[in-house]
Design a protein around this motif. Structure first.
Motif, PDB file in Angstrom:
ATOM      1  N   PHE A 132       0.848  -1.187   0.000  1.00  0.00           N
ATOM      2  CA  PHE A 132       0.000   0.000   0.000  1.00  0.00           C
ATOM      3  C   PHE A 132       0.886   1.241   0.000  1.00  0.00           C
ATOM      4  O   PHE A 132       1.880   1.294   0.736  1.00  0.00           O
ATOM      5  CB  PHE A 132      -0.913   0.016   1.228  1.00  0.00           C
ATOM      6  N   ILE A 133       0.526   2.226  -0.828  1.00  0.00           N
ATOM      7  CA  ILE A 133       1.347   3.427  -0.918  1.00  0.00           C
ATOM      8  C   ILE A 133       0.482   4.659  -1.146  1.00  0.00           C
ATOM      9  O   ILE A 133      -0.524   4.622  -1.867  1.00  0.00           O
ATOM     10  CB  ILE A 133       2.395   3.294  -2.049  1.00  0.00           C
ATOM     11  N   LEU A 134       0.870   5.762  -0.489  1.00  0.00           N
ATOM     12  CA  LEU A 134       0.313   7.097  -0.723  1.00  0.00           C
ATOM     13  C   LEU A 134       1.464   7.982  -1.182  1.00  0.00           C
ATOM     14  O   LEU A 134       2.509   8.040  -0.529  1.00  0.00           O
ATOM     15  CB  LEU A 134      -0.311   7.664   0.548  1.00  0.00           C
ATOM     16  N   ASP A 135       1.278   8.663  -2.315  1.00  0.00           N
ATOM     17  CA  ASP A 135       2.342   9.478  -2.902  1.00  0.00           C
ATOM     18  C   ASP A 135       1.775  10.850  -3.255  1.00  0.00           C
ATOM     19  O   ASP A 135       1.037  10.992  -4.230  1.00  0.00           O
ATOM     20  CB  ASP A 135       2.903   8.781  -4.149  1.00  0.00           C
ATOM     21  N   GLN A 136       2.111  11.864  -2.430  1.00  0.00           N
ATOM     22  CA  GLN A 136       1.599  13.214  -2.634  1.00  0.00           C
ATOM     23  C   GLN A 136       2.632  14.061  -3.370  1.00  0.00           C
ATOM     24  O   GLN A 136       3.745  14.265  -2.897  1.00  0.00           O
ATOM     25  CB  GLN A 136       1.266  13.876  -1.307  1.00  0.00           C
ATOM     26  N   GLN A 137       2.250  14.527  -4.573  1.00  0.00           N
ATOM     27  CA  GLN A 137       3.119  15.425  -5.325  1.00  0.00           C
ATOM     28  C   GLN A 137       2.869  16.866  -4.888  1.00  0.00           C
ATOM     29  O   GLN A 137       1.746  17.243  -4.556  1.00  0.00           O
ATOM     30  CB  GLN A 137       2.865  15.278  -6.825  1.00  0.00           C
ATOM     31  N   PHE A 138       3.940  17.672  -4.890  1.00  0.00           N
ATOM     32  CA  PHE A 138       3.802  19.088  -4.544  1.00  0.00           C
ATOM     33  C   PHE A 138       4.844  19.885  -5.315  1.00  0.00           C
ATOM     34  O   PHE A 138       5.828  19.349  -5.828  1.00  0.00           O
ATOM     35  CB  PHE A 138       3.950  19.312  -3.034  1.00  0.00           C
ATOM     36  N   SER A 139       4.614  21.190  -5.412  1.00  0.00           N
ATOM     37  CA  SER A 139       5.512  22.103  -6.120  1.00  0.00           C
ATOM     38  C   SER A 139       5.797  21.675  -7.544  1.00  0.00           C
ATOM     39  O   SER A 139       6.804  22.037  -8.118  1.00  0.00           O
ATOM     40  CB  SER A 139       6.846  22.257  -5.367  1.00  0.00           C
ATOM     41  N   LYS A 140       4.928  20.888  -8.119  1.00  0.00           N
ATOM     42  CA  LYS A 140       4.963  20.462  -9.515  1.00  0.00           C
ATOM     43  C   LYS A 140       6.119  19.553  -9.887  1.00  0.00           C
ATOM     44  O   LYS A 140       6.109  18.954 -10.953  1.00  0.00           O
ATOM     45  CB  LYS A 140       4.948  21.675 -10.465  1.00  0.00           C
ATOM     46  N   ASN A 141       7.132  19.434  -9.066  1.00  0.00           N
ATOM     47  CA  ASN A 141       8.235  18.537  -9.430  1.00  0.00           C
ATOM     48  C   ASN A 141       8.806  17.818  -8.215  1.00  0.00           C
ATOM     49  O   ASN A 141       9.973  17.445  -8.204  1.00  0.00           O
ATOM     50  CB  ASN A 141       9.352  19.315 -10.140  1.00  0.00           C
ATOM     51  N   SER A 142       7.988  17.659  -7.170  1.00  0.00           N
ATOM     52  CA  SER A 142       8.448  17.010  -5.952  1.00  0.00           C
ATOM     53  C   SER A 142       7.354  16.102  -5.422  1.00  0.00           C
ATOM     54  O   SER A 142       6.183  16.214  -5.803  1.00  0.00           O
ATOM     55  CB  SER A 142       8.810  18.056  -4.884  1.00  0.00           C
ATOM     56  N   SER A 143       7.734  15.181  -4.522  1.00  0.00           N
ATOM     57  CA  SER A 143       6.739  14.278  -3.956  1.00  0.00           C
ATOM     58  C   SER A 143       7.210  13.763  -2.606  1.00  0.00           C
ATOM     59  O   SER A 143       8.410  13.740  -2.308  1.00  0.00           O
ATOM     60  CB  SER A 143       6.485  13.087  -4.898  1.00  0.00           C
ATOM     61  N   ILE A 144       6.235  13.346  -1.793  1.00  0.00           N
ATOM     62  CA  ILE A 144       6.518  12.663  -0.541  1.00  0.00           C
ATOM     63  C   ILE A 144       5.590  11.456  -0.471  1.00  0.00           C
ATOM     64  O   ILE A 144       4.401  11.550  -0.794  1.00  0.00           O
ATOM     65  CB  ILE A 144       6.332  13.590   0.684  1.00  0.00           C
ATOM     66  N   ALA A 145       6.145  10.302  -0.115  1.00  0.00           N
ATOM     67  CA  ALA A 145       5.383   9.057  -0.190  1.00  0.00           C
ATOM     68  C   ALA A 145       5.528   8.264   1.094  1.00  0.00           C
ATOM     69  O   ALA A 145       6.572   8.289   1.758  1.00  0.00           O
ATOM     70  CB  ALA A 145       5.861   8.218  -1.376  1.00  0.00           C
ATOM     71  N   LEU A 146       4.459   7.565   1.436  1.00  0.00           N
ATOM     72  CA  LEU A 146       4.450   6.633   2.556  1.00  0.00           C
ATOM     73  C   LEU A 146       4.000   5.281   2.018  1.00  0.00           C
ATOM     74  O   LEU A 146       2.921   5.162   1.437  1.00  0.00           O
ATOM     75  CB  LEU A 146       3.493   7.103   3.649  1.00  0.00           C
ATOM     76  N   SER A 147       4.838   4.257   2.186  1.00  0.00           N
ATOM     77  CA  SER A 147       4.490   2.942   1.665  1.00  0.00           C
ATOM     78  C   SER A 147       4.621   1.884   2.751  1.00  0.00           C
ATOM     79  O   SER A 147       5.443   2.006   3.672  1.00  0.00           O
ATOM     80  CB  SER A 147       5.382   2.580   0.468  1.00  0.00           C
TER      81      SER A 147
END
Length: 816
Positions: A411-426
């Protein structure tokens, strides 16, 4: 203390990334062209000849710029590129006009789906339906009318992604031309009035060794997906019902050692669009009988041998699941953990011992919301696996479980921000039935690019928990990296940490723990042509490795790796490495015991000639030598290729490797002391691969591999002292144990593949395989080959037919 340090470092990076995103919600300043797509009420014929009246009223896009070799240069007048884009309620339509003043020079090597690196020109239409400057869905066509598709994230392409779209090409005296029809069922986009899309058009001119794009890509900074043009005008379209069925049937005849069997099976894969963002994939009664052979070698090292994933279901669209590196799909249906650990009583023998766990079914859900939150979920279930053991005296049989009924989850959640970045929890979990080990592994991953696309920051924090019958084992791992992403000089720094209890191997893959590495790189890039060179780069690398508990410097490494590519497509480079003394903490197979290796140097290089010519070759060689020690090794690889015609390509590969006098693990004595001695290994691998393409939908392919390796251990056995040096021992071999090895494997695949309808395929496959392993460590190659052919040979013939069904088409059939 180490954990506190890692956690603090991660929080600092997260805080910095958050502050950065608050300062600027946009990426580097890019001049983005704008193209207005046209809504139409009629449809083109999509025959590769976009000259009908339909296209006359559609606006033309053009003025392409070179990506390489001379970045930013305007397109040649002799090779202009134009395109047109239209749409209706069901699909996008793309036309490309790829003019060429010398159309006879356009290469046209046939290839099959996704083989876009064949010797042919290439057109690419890349679409981002969320305009986030990170993701793209890519559609390709070649001048020989082959098609390809892939998904990309931040410039990383995944060609295992396959959808059903239509592409046709043609060539005339003006150049070559493309028409594409891309149904909305192949795309994911939000259900809104006006779509916010971006796109890129790509062209590769093989004869000139040049590549162009519609919107300029500055290769000296950022990543390619940040440079998309904007697409306006797409509105009032609705995501269709996305329900695709892939029923299949298989017949297999297998003959081995006098036993002949024939099996029939049928099943179905399913793809369902839950909503405009998320897709459900399922494989029901899965059958992976036609996956490629694993590249098995003689493994004498301390780590398991792993192989790449060949099963389409676990390859396709799984880019989200790779976040954090805690998911290795080959664990699903792997060799049972108890396969080689069966305890036999007196007069017992193993009758049946399955070498893989049966996959019952698997499902995955993937997608990304309009708020740029990516969600991925995968579940797979494998059957309980049992070995059958028989008493040879009374013929009574018993069974022993080698792998429990197991449920695998990712299971993974991947939040993109600032159009070229991301933070994910898996999260990866493995749940086994009964008194077996369960496991949960979590990963937090940050990937951040600053507002000018000048720096990339990456951080990972991971924790593994294994729930064994005797208690819980908890381990921690982390990564922290910084790298400069603009300019010719690009430094980077990194730190990798794995504590002694880190173990993600129930559903992941990891080879080392109780270790940390400090890394520093400096790379110089020459992006534009200079003299005879199209481009070149030089990479300087330093690695400093330490054992964590107890703290101990294990080794350091210094590398210089130059690479050069000429205007005539000749590539060459070198590898120059120096290694300090190495206290190897894994070779002895005993926690806390190291094996000492003296300092060493490695020199090597490679040459790759121009693939545009009928004959080309790749050559690589290297030599390692230890100072004040007997160990040295050599390796050599030669891979010539010949293109007999646009239909037929044949590639041969010879790999030769020899390593002498390496201090290596042999066995453990009665006092649990590791025993080592000098080991001599010699390996030869021959491969032949060839494809005859009748057209871009039918091909006959050959794949052959013979790998031979032998190993001989010196009988001058040694024990190890506390600093890894060797000391004499009176250890001797017993009659039932010989560490020498002769390993030989032969695999041959001959297949005919026919893509008889969009998304539908029939494959007829013949396989021949032979395997031999014994203790003849001094055997010669020819003698080993003769021994191999005395072993029973497996002959396997299979036919698999898969058909694509779109539920929307089925509805129209019933209405008719």
């Amino acid at each position: 203390m180490q954990f506190k340090y890692i956690f603090t470092w991660l929080i600092i990076i997260l805080a910095f990334a958050k502050a950065e995103s608050q300062i600027a919600q946009d990426t580097l300043e890019i001049k983005r062209k704008v193209y207005n797509a046209t809504r139409v009420t009629t449809v083109p014929s999509v025959d590769g000849e976009p000259f009908e009246k339909f296209w006359d009223a559609i606006p033309t896009g053009g003025d392409f710029v070179m990506t390489q070799p001379t970045n930013g240069q305007k397109e040649r007048d002799t090779h202009k590129t134009e395109f047109k884009i239209a749409y209706d309620d069901k699909a996008l339509y793309v036309a490309a006009f790829l003019y060429d003043s010398d159309p006879e020079s356009i290469p046209r090597q046939f290839s099959q789906r996704d083989e876009i690196d064949a010797q042919a020109d290439v057109f690419g239409f890349f679409l981002n339906t969320y305009n986030n400057q990170i993701n793209q869905t890519k559609f390709y066509a070649t001048s020989a009318n082959a098609l390809g598709d892939a998904i990309a994230e931040g410039g990383r392409e995944d060609f295992s992604y396959n959808v059903v779209f239509k592409s046709e090409t043609s060539i005339n005296k003006l150049g070559w031309f493309v028409e594409m029809r891309i149904p909305y069922r192949t795309l994911r986009f939000p259900e809104i009035e006006k779509q916010n899309w971006s796109f890129q058009i790509f062209r590769r001119i093989r004869a000139l060794n040049e590549e162009y794009t519609y919107n300029l890509i500055d290769i000296t900074k950022g990543i390619e997906t940040q440079y998309d043009a904007l697409m306006t005008g797409v509105e009032k379209i609705n995501p269709p019902l996305r329900l695709n069925l892939y029923p299949y049937t298989t017949i297999v005849n297998d003959r081995f050692d006098g036993v002949n069997t024939t099996e029939y099976s049928a099943g179905m894969d399913l793809k369902y669009g839950i909503n405009d963002a998320f897709t459900l994939d399922a494989t029901l009664i899965p059958d992976f009988g036609q996956v490629a052979f694993d590249q098995v070698v003689l493994n004498l090292g301390p780590f398991e041998q792993t192989f790449g994933e060949n099963r389409a279901f676990f390859n396709e669209g799984t880019d989200l699941f790779n976040k954090g590196g805690i998911f290795f799909s080959r664990r699903i249906g792997q060799t049972p953990s108890g396969f080689g650990n069966l305890e036999l009583l007196e007069n017992e023998d193993i009758i049946d011992n399955p070498n893989s766990a049966q996959l019952l079914n698997a499902v995955k859900i993937t997608g990304r919301t309009k708020d740029r939150l990516g969600v991925g979920f995968l579940n797979a279930i494998t059957e309980k696996t049992e070995a059958t053991i028989e008493n040879l005296l009374n013929n009574e049989r018993r069974t022993e479980i080698t792998e429990a009924f197991t449920n695998y989850n990712m299971f993974i959640l991947d939040q993109q921000f600032s159009k070229n970045s991301s933070i994910a929890l898996s999260t990866a979990s493995t749940i086994r039935n009964g008194s077996f080990t369960d496991a949960v592994v979590n990963a937090l991953v940050l990937d951040h690019n600053d507002k000018n696309a000048s720096n990339n920051y990456r951080a990972e924090l991971k924790m593994s928990n294994r729930f064994t019958p005797t208690g819980t084992e908890t381990g921690v791992a982390s990564e922290a990296r910084w790298r400069k992403t603009t300019g010719r000089w690009r430094p980077s720094l990194a730190h990798f940490y794995r504590d002694k209890n880190w173990n993600p191997n129930d559903l992941g893959r990891n080879f080392q723990n109780n270790t940390q590495t400090f890394a520093a790189d400096l790379k110089y890039n020459q992006f534009t042509p200079v003299g005879i060179f199209n481009r070149y780069d030089v990479d300087f690398r330093i690695r400093h490795r330490r054992q964590i508990d107890p703290d101990l410097h294990t080794n350091s490494e210094f590398n210089i790796n130059p690479f050069f590519s000429t205007r005539e497509r000749l590539a060459f480079g070198g590898d120059f490495n120096f290694f300090t003394r190495n206290l190897n903490q894994f070779e002895a197979r005993k926690t806390g015991q190291v094996v000492r290796y003296e300092p060493a140097y490695f020199t090597g290089g490679f040459i790759s000639t121009d693939y545009r010519k009928k004959f080309a070759t790749d050559v690589r060689m290297g030599r390692l030598k230890r100072f004040n020690d007997l160990e040295e090794s050599y390796n050599f690889t030669l891979s010539p290729r010949y293109r007999f015609s646009d239909e037929f390509l044949l590639i041969y590969r010879l790999s030769w490797d020899k390593n002498d006098n390496r201090m290596s693990y042999v066995n453990t004595d009665v006092d649990d002391n590791p025993i080592v001695s000098r080991r001599h290994t010699h390996s030869v691998e021959n491969r032949i691969s060839g494809t005859y393409n009748f057209n871009n939908k039918q091909a006959l392919s050959l794949s052959f591999r013979n790998f031979w390796s032998r190993a001989t251990f010196s009988r001058d056995f040694k024990e190890l002292d506390s600093n890894g040096s060797t000391i004499p021992t009176d250890y001797t071999l017993t009659d039932d144990f010989d560490p020498d090895a002769n390993f030989n494997v032969w695999n041959l695949d001959l297949s005919y593949r026919w893509r008889f309808a969009p998304g539908s395929e029939a494959t007829l496959l013949y396989r021949n395989s032979i395997f031999n392993f014994d203790n003849q460590g001094d055997i010669a190659f020819q003698d080993s080959l003769d021994e191999l052919f005395t072993q029973p040979s497996r002959h396997n013939l299979s036919l698999r037919v898969t058909y694509f069904l779109d539920f929307n088409d089925a509805k129209r059939w019933f209405k008719a």
